[in-house]
Enzyme design. Structure first.
Site, PDB file in Angstrom:
ATOM      1  N   GLY A  38       1.005  -1.185   0.096  1.00 27.78           N
ATOM      2  CA  GLY A  38      -0.325   0.416   0.146  1.00 27.78           C
ATOM      3  C   GLY A  38       1.248   0.951   0.109  1.00 27.78           C
ATOM      4  O   GLY A  38       1.905   1.157  -0.763  1.00 27.78           O
ATOM      5  N   TYR A  39       0.021   2.029   0.503  1.00 25.71           N
ATOM      6  CA  TYR A  39       0.559   3.474   0.489  1.00 25.71           C
ATOM      7  C   TYR A  39       1.376   4.025  -1.544  1.00 25.71           C
ATOM      8  O   TYR A  39       2.170   3.849  -1.260  1.00 25.71           O
ATOM      9  CB  TYR A  39       2.323   4.277   1.395  1.00 25.71           C
ATOM     10  CG  TYR A  39       1.970   5.666   1.390  1.00 25.71           C
ATOM     11  CD1 TYR A  39       0.886   6.157   2.448  1.00 25.71           C
ATOM     12  CD2 TYR A  39       2.899   5.909   0.963  1.00 25.71           C
ATOM     13  CE1 TYR A  39       0.829   7.094   2.615  1.00 25.71           C
ATOM     14  CE2 TYR A  39       2.988   7.513   1.344  1.00 25.71           C
ATOM     15  CZ  TYR A  39       1.795   8.325   2.314  1.00 25.71           C
ATOM     16  OH  TYR A  39       2.124   9.393   2.754  1.00 25.71           O
ATOM     17  N   GLY A  43       5.076   3.288  -8.956  1.00 28.51           N
ATOM     18  CA  GLY A  43       6.183   2.260  -9.053  1.00 28.51           C
ATOM     19  C   GLY A  43       4.805   1.401  -9.717  1.00 28.51           C
ATOM     20  O   GLY A  43       4.873   0.780  -9.937  1.00 28.51           O
ATOM     21  N   HIS A  44       3.976   1.308  -8.221  1.00 28.22           N
ATOM     22  CA  HIS A  44       3.536   0.557  -8.229  1.00 28.22           C
ATOM     23  C   HIS A  44       1.959   0.366  -9.327  1.00 28.22           C
ATOM     24  O   HIS A  44       1.234  -0.876  -9.888  1.00 28.22           O
ATOM     25  CB  HIS A  44       2.192   0.942  -6.490  1.00 28.22           C
ATOM     26  CG  HIS A  44       2.824   0.623  -5.497  1.00 28.22           C
ATOM     27  ND1 HIS A  44       3.106   1.830  -4.660  1.00 28.22           N
ATOM     28  CD2 HIS A  44       3.506  -0.810  -4.625  1.00 28.22           C
ATOM     29  CE1 HIS A  44       3.317   1.290  -3.456  1.00 28.22           C
ATOM     30  NE2 HIS A  44       4.239   0.163  -3.087  1.00 28.22           N
ATOM     31  N   SER A 192       9.307   4.830  -3.845  1.00 30.01           N
ATOM     32  CA  SER A 192       8.941   4.140  -2.666  1.00 30.01           C
ATOM     33  C   SER A 192       8.482   4.977  -1.583  1.00 30.01           C
ATOM     34  O   SER A 192       8.294   5.421  -1.352  1.00 30.01           O
ATOM     35  CB  SER A 192      10.135   3.891  -2.309  1.00 30.01           C
ATOM     36  OG  SER A 192      10.273   2.695  -1.186  1.00 30.01           O
ATOM     37  N   SER A 193       8.030   3.757  -1.162  1.00 30.39           N
ATOM     38  CA  SER A 193       6.875   4.179   0.288  1.00 30.39           C
ATOM     39  C   SER A 193       7.316   5.057   1.237  1.00 30.39           C
ATOM     40  O   SER A 193       6.720   5.914   1.907  1.00 30.39           O
ATOM     41  CB  SER A 193       5.871   3.065   0.516  1.00 30.39           C
ATOM     42  OG  SER A 193       5.277   2.455  -0.908  1.00 30.39           O
TER      43      SER A 193
HETATM   44  P1  AMP Z   1       5.780  -2.864  -1.920  1.00 30.40           P
HETATM   45  O1  AMP Z   1       4.542  -2.564  -1.319  1.00 30.40           O
HETATM   46  O2  AMP Z   1       6.718  -1.884  -1.738  1.00 30.40           O
HETATM   47  O3  AMP Z   1       5.990  -3.874  -0.593  1.00 30.40           O
HETATM   48  O4  AMP Z   1       5.469  -2.682  -3.396  1.00 30.40           O
HETATM   49  C1  AMP Z   1       5.370  -3.384  -3.853  1.00 30.40           C
HETATM   50  C2  AMP Z   1       5.787  -3.680  -5.403  1.00 30.40           C
HETATM   51  O5  AMP Z   1       5.936  -2.540  -6.170  1.00 30.40           O
HETATM   52  C3  AMP Z   1       7.025  -4.432  -5.413  1.00 30.40           C
HETATM   53  O6  AMP Z   1       7.227  -5.915  -6.379  1.00 30.40           O
HETATM   54  C4  AMP Z   1       7.866  -3.514  -5.471  1.00 30.40           C
HETATM   55  O7  AMP Z   1       9.006  -4.247  -6.534  1.00 30.40           O
HETATM   56  C5  AMP Z   1       7.243  -2.680  -6.147  1.00 30.40           C
HETATM   57  N1  AMP Z   1       7.917  -1.189  -6.270  1.00 30.40           N
HETATM   58  C6  AMP Z   1       7.779  -0.475  -5.541  1.00 30.40           C
HETATM   59  N2  AMP Z   1       9.101   0.589  -5.363  1.00 30.40           N
HETATM   60  C7  AMP Z   1       9.041   0.060  -7.289  1.00 30.40           C
HETATM   61  C8  AMP Z   1       9.351   1.162  -7.851  1.00 30.40           C
HETATM   62  N3  AMP Z   1       9.624   2.856  -7.601  1.00 30.40           N
HETATM   63  N4  AMP Z   1       9.192   1.108  -9.047  1.00 30.40           N
HETATM   64  C9  AMP Z   1       8.852  -0.038  -9.508  1.00 30.40           C
HETATM   65  N5  AMP Z   1       8.256  -1.156  -8.559  1.00 30.40           N
HETATM   66  C10 AMP Z   1       8.308  -0.426  -7.396  1.00 30.40           C
END
Ligand code: AMP
Length: 288
Positions: A38-39, A43-44, A192-193
């Site tokens: 979440g958040y 990227g997500h 990044s979150s």
């Molecule tokens: P998270 O919410 O941080 O666990 O990330 C969820 C998914 O989004 C994971 O597969 C991460 O690798 C991907 N992700 C997070 N940040 C980015 C980004 N800046 N660019 C591409 N994918 C991302």
């Protein structure tokens, strides 16, 4: 036809998610799945877009997984904004938002752990013992809840991606893993979150990480790099920012994550790093 924006449903119970997916698969539809904590940021959402291209219905999960946080890590303060995430998913064309509570996700204390030690012990695994076991365990559970699908992961968490790919192969999950490239802010910082934790000054200093990796990439275009050159280059540049403390930088084989110690390697390599900016741990990487 994809579900229209208005059609998004939000579900917390794993059994209801499975039924939703089974109904669609029985109509011959392919499920795209994007697991997150979440958040949500761009990227997500780029992963959601890849899932939409590869599948007919897209599921996003939002679950801040306690199993993957160490006792001194940021589980309690991890940023959350469910209303905003939900609106973003709806306008991105997500069909199902799976947002379980901890009790829904783990209705009993979990007694089973999934691990890929060969890929999980180096890089971030050294600094975050138990982290990747927590990731694999939740991802295995999510894959079993969703069922056959195309699952999309970001290259931002490169080690996680490599580990999930290997887990899927070793345990024969009926899942095709797709990878999405790192989405960056205009100044290069990987989205990044956790960037939400940074003060304005830390936020500015944090750009040294992507600048260092960019420098590595430039050098790699000029000729083969040794591990020592990469480490020296990154350490030297990061040292110019007193607010940033490099935790590790390593050049590894992109598939096996084995450290590369010489310049004769002609496969794909990844240079991965982690650094502390104040109390915030950031990661970034570049493929060579
Ligand atoms: P998270 O919410 O941080 O666990 O990330 C969820 C998914 O989004 C994971 O597969 C991460 O690798 C991907 N992700 C997070 N940040 C980015 C980004 N800046 N660019 C591409 N994918 C991302």
């Amino acid at each position: 036809m994809s579900a229209s924006a208005a059609d998004m449903v939000t579900i917390g119970e794993p059994g209801d998610v499975r039924r939703w997916c089974d109904v669609r698969r029985s109509d011959g539809r392919r499920i795209g799945f994007v697991p997150t904590m979440g958040y949500l940021h761009q990227g997500h959402l780029s992963l959601v877009e890849l899932a939409r291209q590869a599948a007919d219905d897209v599921i996003v999960s939002i679950f801040v997984n306690p199993l993957q946080f160490g006792p001194s890590e940021d589980l309690g303060r991890y940023p959350r904004d469910f209303a905003r995430d939900s609106a973003r998913c709806r306008s991105a064309g997500v069909g199902l938002l799976f947002a379980p509570t901890v009790a829904q996700m783990y209705p009993r204390p979990i007694a089973t752990t999934v691990e890929v030690p060969a890929l999980g012990e180096g890089l971030c695994g050294r600094d975050r013992p138990g982290h990747f076991a927590g990731v694999c365990t939740v991802v295995a559970r999510l894959f079993n809840i969703v069922g056959p699908c195309v699952a999309v992961f970001g290259q931002k968490d490169y080690q996680q991606l490599a580990i999930v790919r290997r887990m899927v192969l070793d345990l024969a999950f009926p899942v095709d893993v797709l990878a999405g490239p790192i989405v960056r802010e205009a100044d290069g910082l990987a989205m990044s979150s956790r960037n939400a934790y940074l003060t304005a000054e830390q936020r500015r200093a944090a750009t040294v990480l992507s600048r260092a990796l960019e420098r590595v990439q430039q050098q790699a275009r000029e000729g083969p790099l040794t591990s020592e050159t990469v480490q020296g280059l990154v350490a030297e540049l990061v040292a110019t920012e007193p607010l940033v403390r490099l935790q590790y930088v390593q050049m590894v084989d992109a598939a096996t994550l084995a450290p590369l110690d010489n310049s004769t390697f002609d496969g794909e390599a990844v240079v991965a790093l982690a650094a502390w900016v104040g109390d915030t741990r950031l990661i970034d990487n570049v493929l060579l």
